[in-house]
Design an enzyme around this catalytic site. Structure first.
Site, short mmCIF file in Angstrom:
data_model
loop_
_atom_site.label_atom_id
_atom_site.label_comp_id
_atom_site.label_asym_id
_atom_site.label_seq_id
_atom_site.Cartn_x
_atom_site.Cartn_y
_atom_site.Cartn_z
N ILE A 58 55.70 -10.77 43.54
CA ILE A 58 56.22 -11.59 44.62
C ILE A 58 57.20 -12.63 44.10
O ILE A 58 58.21 -12.92 44.73
CB ILE A 58 55.06 -12.28 45.38
CG1 ILE A 58 54.15 -11.24 46.02
CG2 ILE A 58 55.60 -13.22 46.45
CD1 ILE A 58 52.89 -11.83 46.62
N TYR A 102 38.08 -17.75 41.11
CA TYR A 102 39.44 -17.51 41.63
C TYR A 102 39.57 -18.10 43.03
O TYR A 102 40.56 -18.79 43.32
CB TYR A 102 39.72 -16.00 41.66
CG TYR A 102 41.03 -15.66 42.34
CD1 TYR A 102 42.25 -15.82 41.68
CD2 TYR A 102 41.06 -15.17 43.65
CE1 TYR A 102 43.45 -15.50 42.29
CE2 TYR A 102 42.26 -14.86 44.27
CZ TYR A 102 43.45 -15.03 43.59
OH TYR A 102 44.64 -14.72 44.21
#
Length: 314
Positions: A41, A198
């Protein structure tokens, strides 16, 4: 798939690409720093911003990969203005070094896109003794933002243009601890679940955006700070998760966006006129969405800010 094509208030959808959301936007007077810009990205974001005329500074851990990515973009976009600087977000010293090197370029700064992120197999420590997800995904970006903020403020005053800070997060921010941020485990990650760690770091990204937005508004500074969920993308984020990577590769066509689609919300929030004046929000599919209740906890955001500031100041 059909559910990606549902358009929201912005007029865009989950199927919209980064090129489509920036069509007609002129960025020739803008400078942007993008972390993790050598792949996925981040690379697509860098390419599209360069396509719109933005002077892009690619902040990358692997300089060789960054230079190759730069060459690939310039080959397709002659005249693209792109610099490559080394940045290891897991290292406080590296972040400070990057900020110094960026300063030596004598460039203004209009857009900061905190895009880079890691998902590791185990909850190890960074070189500074912090849980690695938290260190890389949050602390590195927290410090980088603080070090570049005075430049952004000056640029905003001199250019009379709104500055924009974009923090990439994830819908996985809701998969965290009961208390949201397990502050006592940041220096001692033993026993932590890597997926939850995470998620904690992604929650921190939103809380960082919210508190930064509050502070900037209080100061009367024309800089926005927003968090962005790009959707599920098959990128090298999952390179350390063999089973997850294999699963996404097998069913990716059904549930995953392309990188071009995944970069759309980032580019939309970073450049589109519709987002002018909007700050402290969580975006997905190029529209404002509702994050978890923990991500909207103002007191938790303030506590995280103080905790993070103490780490980078020690």
């Amino acid at each position: 798939m059909w559910w990606f094509n549902r358009k929201g208030p912005s007029g865009f959808s989950g199927a919209t690409t980064a090129e489509e959301v920036t069509a007609g936007v002129d960025g020739h007077c803008l400078v942007a720093v993008i972390t993790g810009a050598s792949s996925g990205i981040g690379l697509e974001t860098a390419r599209v911003l360069a396509l719109r005329g933005v002077h892009v500074v690619m902040a990358v851990r692997n300089v060789s990969a960054g230079l190759e990515a730069r060459e690939a973009i310039v080959a397709k976009i002659p005249g693209a203005r792109i610099d490559v600087l080394e940045l290891d977000l897991s290292s406080i010293a590296s972040v400070r070094r990057f900020a110094s090197e960026f300063g030596s370029l004598n460039l203004p700064l209009n857009i900061l896109i905190n895009n880079a992120g890691v998902m590791t197999r185990n909850c190890t420590r960074s070189c500074d003794g912090l849980e690695l997800h938290f260190a890389t995904n949050h602390i590195g970006h927290f410090l980088l933002t603080n070090l570049l903020l005075e430049n952004m403020k000056k640029t905003c005053r001199d250019s009379c243009l709104e500055g924009r800070i974009v923090n990439l997060t994830s819908s996985g921010h809701s998969m965290t601890y009961r208390e949201g941020i397990s502050f006592d485990k940041i220096h001692d990650p033993s026993g932590l679940n890597d997926f939850v760690a995470y998620g904690q770091s992604k929650l921190a990204n939103i809380l960082h955006s919210n508190e930064l937005s509050r502070i900037l508004k209080e100061e009367g500074v024309n800089i926005s700070a927003n968090a962005v969920h790009p959707g599920v993308i098959t990128t090298n984020l999952f390179r350390n998760r063999t089973i997850v990577s294999a699963l996404l590769n097998s069913i990716g066509r059904i549930i995953c966006r392309t990188v071009e689609q995944g970069a759309a919300t980032t580019c939309y929030v970073a450049m589109h006129p519709q987002v002018k004046g909007i700050s402290g929000k969580y975006f997905t599919n190029c529209d404002i969405a509702n994050p978890s209740s923990q991500a909207s906890d103002a007191e938790l955001a303030k506590k995280l800010w103080k905790f993070s500031f103490k780490i980078v100041s020690s």
